[in-house]
Design an enzyme around this catalytic site. Structure first.
Site, PDB file in Angstrom:
ATOM      1  N   GLU A   1      -2.864   4.697   0.195  1.00  0.00           N
ATOM      2  CA  GLU A   1      -1.970   5.413   1.097  1.00  0.00           C
ATOM      3  C   GLU A   1      -2.754   6.093   2.230  1.00  0.00           C
ATOM      4  OE1 GLU A   1       0.932   5.307   1.836  1.00  0.00           O
ATOM      5  OE2 GLU A   1       1.535   7.174   2.732  1.00  0.00           O
TER       6      GLU A   1
ATOM      7  N   HIS B   1     -17.986  -6.786  -5.045  1.00  0.00           N
ATOM      8  CA  HIS B   1     -17.605  -8.202  -5.140  1.00  0.00           C
ATOM      9  C   HIS B   1     -17.266  -8.800  -3.776  1.00  0.00           C
ATOM     10  CE1 HIS B   1     -17.818  -7.995  -9.457  1.00  0.00           C
ATOM     11  NE2 HIS B   1     -17.081  -6.892  -9.427  1.00  0.00           N
TER      12      HIS B   1
ATOM     13  N   LYS C   1      -2.132   5.322   6.202  1.00  0.00           N
ATOM     14  CA  LYS C   1      -1.803   6.364   7.191  1.00  0.00           C
ATOM     15  C   LYS C   1      -2.730   6.253   8.390  1.00  0.00           C
ATOM     16  CE  LYS C   1       1.309   7.149   6.276  1.00  0.00           C
ATOM     17  NZ  LYS C   1       2.107   6.665   5.208  1.00  0.00           N
TER      18      LYS C   1
ATOM     19  N   ASN D   1      21.711  -4.489  16.718  1.00  0.00           N
ATOM     20  CA  ASN D   1      20.525  -4.315  15.881  1.00  0.00           C
ATOM     21  C   ASN D   1      20.563  -5.421  14.839  1.00  0.00           C
ATOM     22  OD1 ASN D   1      18.457  -3.421  14.232  1.00  0.00           O
ATOM     23  ND2 ASN D   1      19.696  -1.860  13.232  1.00  0.00           N
ATOM     24  N   GLY D   2      19.522  -6.228  14.780  1.00  0.00           N
ATOM     25  CA  GLY D   2      19.486  -7.322  13.807  1.00  0.00           C
ATOM     26  C   GLY D   2      18.996  -8.594  14.465  1.00  0.00           C
TER      27      GLY D   2
ATOM     28  N   TRP E   1      13.420  -2.334  19.436  1.00  0.00           N
ATOM     29  CA  TRP E   1      12.183  -2.836  18.822  1.00  0.00           C
ATOM     30  C   TRP E   1      12.311  -4.358  18.913  1.00  0.00           C
ATOM     31  CZ3 TRP E   1      10.488  -5.905  14.755  1.00  0.00           C
ATOM     32  CH2 TRP E   1       9.188  -5.695  14.296  1.00  0.00           C
TER      33      TRP E   1
ATOM     34  N   ARG F   1      13.125   4.367  15.507  1.00  0.00           N
ATOM     35  CA  ARG F   1      13.527   3.054  15.002  1.00  0.00           C
ATOM     36  C   ARG F   1      13.083   1.926  15.929  1.00  0.00           C
ATOM     37  NH1 ARG F   1      17.631   3.017  11.196  1.00  0.00           N
ATOM     38  NH2 ARG F   1      18.163   0.928  11.877  1.00  0.00           N
TER      39      ARG F   1
ATOM     40  N   LYS G   1      10.562   2.810  11.996  1.00  0.00           N
ATOM     41  CA  LYS G   1      10.724   3.574  10.768  1.00  0.00           C
ATOM     42  C   LYS G   1      11.473   2.782   9.707  1.00  0.00           C
ATOM     43  CE  LYS G   1      10.577   7.446   8.403  1.00  0.00           C
ATOM     44  NZ  LYS G   1       9.276   7.794   7.822  1.00  0.00           N
TER      45      LYS G   1
ATOM     46  N   CYS H   1      15.444  -0.908  16.050  1.00  0.00           N
ATOM     47  CA  CYS H   1      16.471  -0.669  17.062  1.00  0.00           C
ATOM     48  C   CYS H   1      17.402   0.443  16.598  1.00  0.00           C
ATOM     49  CB  CYS H   1      17.315  -1.897  17.386  1.00  0.00           C
ATOM     50  SG  CYS H   1      16.369  -3.294  17.948  1.00  0.00           S
TER      51      CYS H   1
ATOM     52  N   GLU I   1      -1.962   3.151  10.543  1.00  0.00           N
ATOM     53  CA  GLU I   1      -0.665   3.226  11.242  1.00  0.00           C
ATOM     54  C   GLU I   1      -0.726   4.093  12.492  1.00  0.00           C
ATOM     55  OE1 GLU I   1       1.925   4.575   7.886  1.00  0.00           O
ATOM     56  OE2 GLU I   1       3.214   3.015   8.660  1.00  0.00           O
TER      57      GLU I   1
END
Ligand code: M6R
Length: 608
Positions: free
Chosen positions: A481, A504, A485, A100-101, A74, A27, A603, A2, A488
């Site tokens: 990484e 394995h 990427k 926000n929260g 969000w 965000r 983010k 948010c 995402e």
């Protein structure tokens, strides 16, 4: 999670709020809304979707105001609907706010207020706060917020307007980021300081348990009991132009291209004459450094992978006992931590709730804490104590790229410096690695010159069912990484494994529709990884290899090769990550994905 923007001043309020929200969109971007006060009346507009859709609604309605607040969401509590989008307004139309929260005791407050006859309209936790304010407000905003903050539990950054106070905005913070600015006769607040850069570079980062009143005349700060205090501002050295995409179609691509400069800036002032010196930032003594028996690296996501790179590099030259831990797990495990522990918390945003809580825990257990963050003044920076700031500039793309590179640069320097302080660093190793680090910008630039080649390769594989990434030793963390990427931003399943671990279990997944991206630098593990490539080929998996320039033999195994410049073996991740980022970028682009704002992600993850 948010984004919030608030404005008090004489300019076009809705334009400033909408532009500020657009800067916060990374965000959260499932819905957006705005509220203004004009002529003593609160008006608001909300929409499911992006800020651009909200802007259309605002233009169509001709909405204007003397002061205003806005929000890009969000979702946490309550589905993605227009009703659940912020701002939320009290049933008596006297108070409006954005949040926000998470308000943890929202249900309890709701039940209490409903029993008093107050009607709720949304499924959100936030509505409990605004209805509570409406219930207690008697013309004194500060007193109402004192009562509210005593009643709610959880994390919040709240920005509030009262219908009969058309010249002021109130903010309150506990646990979620919020920054306040003032310039001339204008006041601002935002979740992210980058949204304020075009107005001012001197800002106040709100602390936990702190509230403020923002008017044209200035800002006043209070604690949650209502007592006023002075507060020092902080100067931001970021440039407003850094928050523009420039010639690039996406922030992610711009940020990938910035990496050579980022490495150079990160080294600046920290290395000279092939030696590392962090004494300007860290006043550690050799005695102190000698007493740290263990090092804990704690972080999330990409920052966590950067710490795994650091672990691999540091183990090559230092006698360290290192753990790398995901912050959300570290907090809840009983990992021995105390004064003999150096705990390093890595967070691009400096606001990640899991990392912040883990840092608080380590601090309470007496560990020496160090933070590595890209945001000066962020919560983790202000709370943790010792800090190394990565000078990567604002990173807007949700997928971290240049901050990963900045993190591995500074972590490598940290490892060298620590080993040196403890008298364990061979001077030749220091010279060799520092000089190789200085060459990294040029090598990354050479990698960027191959962008077209990588784009074409990505096109060939854009329809794959998923990807497997493998690497051994120092090639394993960049494989992690690279896979992250890809998942995402392209929404393809991508999994990274230490190459030797494949047999394995995961090898059962391989077939002709599952390509394997093998990171196979020319080092002492080359032959072993080649064996794993052979095993994959035997299962008909197409192979894409990331190999060292001059490695002609790799072409016997696959024609899909991305060559990386030769570097010191420890520094392979620096050159490997660039093509992996580009590969993910072009696959996502080919698949028509929303690269800078991938679905379900935010983010800065400020909830646990
Ligand atoms: O701001 P932080 O470095 O603390 O963020 C940690 C993760 O949330 C972050 O790295 C996330 O994994 C990114 N989306 C990676 O691209």
């Amino acid at each position: 999670m948010c984004g919030i923007m608030g404005y008090v001043g004489d300019r076009d309020t809705t334009r400033i709020i909408l532009e500020g929200l657009a800067k916060h969109e990374y965000r959260g971007y499932d819905s957006a809304g705005i509220a203004v006060i004009k002529d003593g009346k609160i008006s608001e507009l909300r929409t499911v979707g992006r800020v651009a859709q909200l802007a259309e609604k605002v233009a169509a309605a001709g909405l204007t105001g003397d002061i205003g607040i806005g929000h890009t969401r969000w979702a946490t509590h309550g589905g993605v609907t227009e009703t659940n989008a912020h701002p939320h307004i009290s049933s008596d139309d006297r108070v409006v706010l954005v949040h926000n929260g998470i308000i943890e005791n929202a249900r309890e407050i709701r039940a209490e207020l409903e029993a008093k006859g107050i009607k709720f309209h949304t499924e959100t936790d936030t509505e409990s706060a605004v209805q509570y304010l409406g219930y207690v407000y008697d013309g004194d905003p500060k007193e109402a917020i004192v009562k509210l903050t005593a009643r709610i539990r959880g994390a919040f950054a709240l920005v509030i307007m009262f219908y009969d106070k058309p010249r002021e905005i109130w903010v309150a913070r506990k646990g979620s980021p919020l920054v306040v600015g003032h310039a001339g006769n204008e006041g601002f607040c935002a979740s992210d300081p980058t949204a304020l850069l075009e107005f001012t570079h001197d800002v106040w980062f709100m602390d936990d348990d702190e509230m403020a009143q923002i008017t044209r005349e200035g800002c006043r700060f209070f604690d949650f009991s209502g007592a006023e205090h002075e507060k020092a501002s902080m100067h931001l050295d970021w440039d407003a132009a850094m928050t523009n995409r420039g010639k690039y179609p996406h922030f992610m691509l711009k940020e990938i291209h910035e990496q050579p400069d980022v490495v150079a800036h990160t080294l600046l002032g920290r290395v000279a004459d092939d030696a590392v010196d962090l004494s300007r930032e860290l006043s550690w003594t050799p005695d102190e450094a000698a007493q740290w028996k263990r090092i804990h690296f704690v972080a999330c996501g990409t920052s966590h992978y950067a710490t795994i790179v650091a672990q691999h590099i540091m183990e090559t030259f230092g006698n360290f006992e290192i753990r790398t831990e995901v912050a959300s797990e570290y907090r809840y495990r009983n990992i021995p931590t105390g004064p003999d522990t150096l705990a390093v918390f890595v967070s691009q945003s400096g606001e990640t709730a899991d990392t912040l809580h883990a840092a608080r825990l380590a601090k309470s257990r007496g560990a020496k804490c160090l933070v590595i963050t890209n945001v000066r003044g962020s919560t983790i920076h202000r709370e943790v104590g010792d800090a190394l700031i990565t000078p990567a500039g604002p990173e807007i793309g949700v997928a971290a790229t240049k901050t990963f590179t900045a993190q591995i640069t500074i972590l490598t320097l940290l490892g060298l410096y620590l080993a040196k302080l403890r008298g364990e660093l061979d001077p030749n190793t220091e010279r060799r690695l520092v000089s190789a680090l200085m060459d990294i910008p040029g090598k990354q630039a050479a990698m960027l010159d191959r962008e077209r080649e990588i784009e074409l390769l990505a096109r060939d594989f854009a329809d794959a069912r998923g990807f497997f990434f493998i690497g051994r030793g120092i090639a394993y963390p960049p494989a992690l990484e690279g896979a992250l990427k890809l998942k995402e931003i392209s929404y393809l399943h991508a999994e990274a494994y230490p190459a030797g671990e494949m047999k394995h279990g995961p090898i059962a997944l391989l077939d002709k529709e599952l390509p394997v991206v093998a990171l196979v630098p020319k080092n002492e593990l080359w032959e072993k990884t080649i064996s794993n490539i052979e095993e994959s080929m035997a299962r008909k998996s197409p192979i894409i290899a990331l190999a060292t320039e001059g490695d002609d033999q790799i072409c016997h195994y696959t024609r899909n090769v991305i060559f990386t410049p030769e570097t010191e073996p420890e520094l392979f991740p620096f050159v490997a990550v660039v093509p992996l980022q580009l590969f993910a970028y072009y696959i996502a682009r080919q698949r028509g994905c929303d690269i800078d704002m991938p679905r379900n992600l935010a983010k800065s993850v400020t909830v646990e």
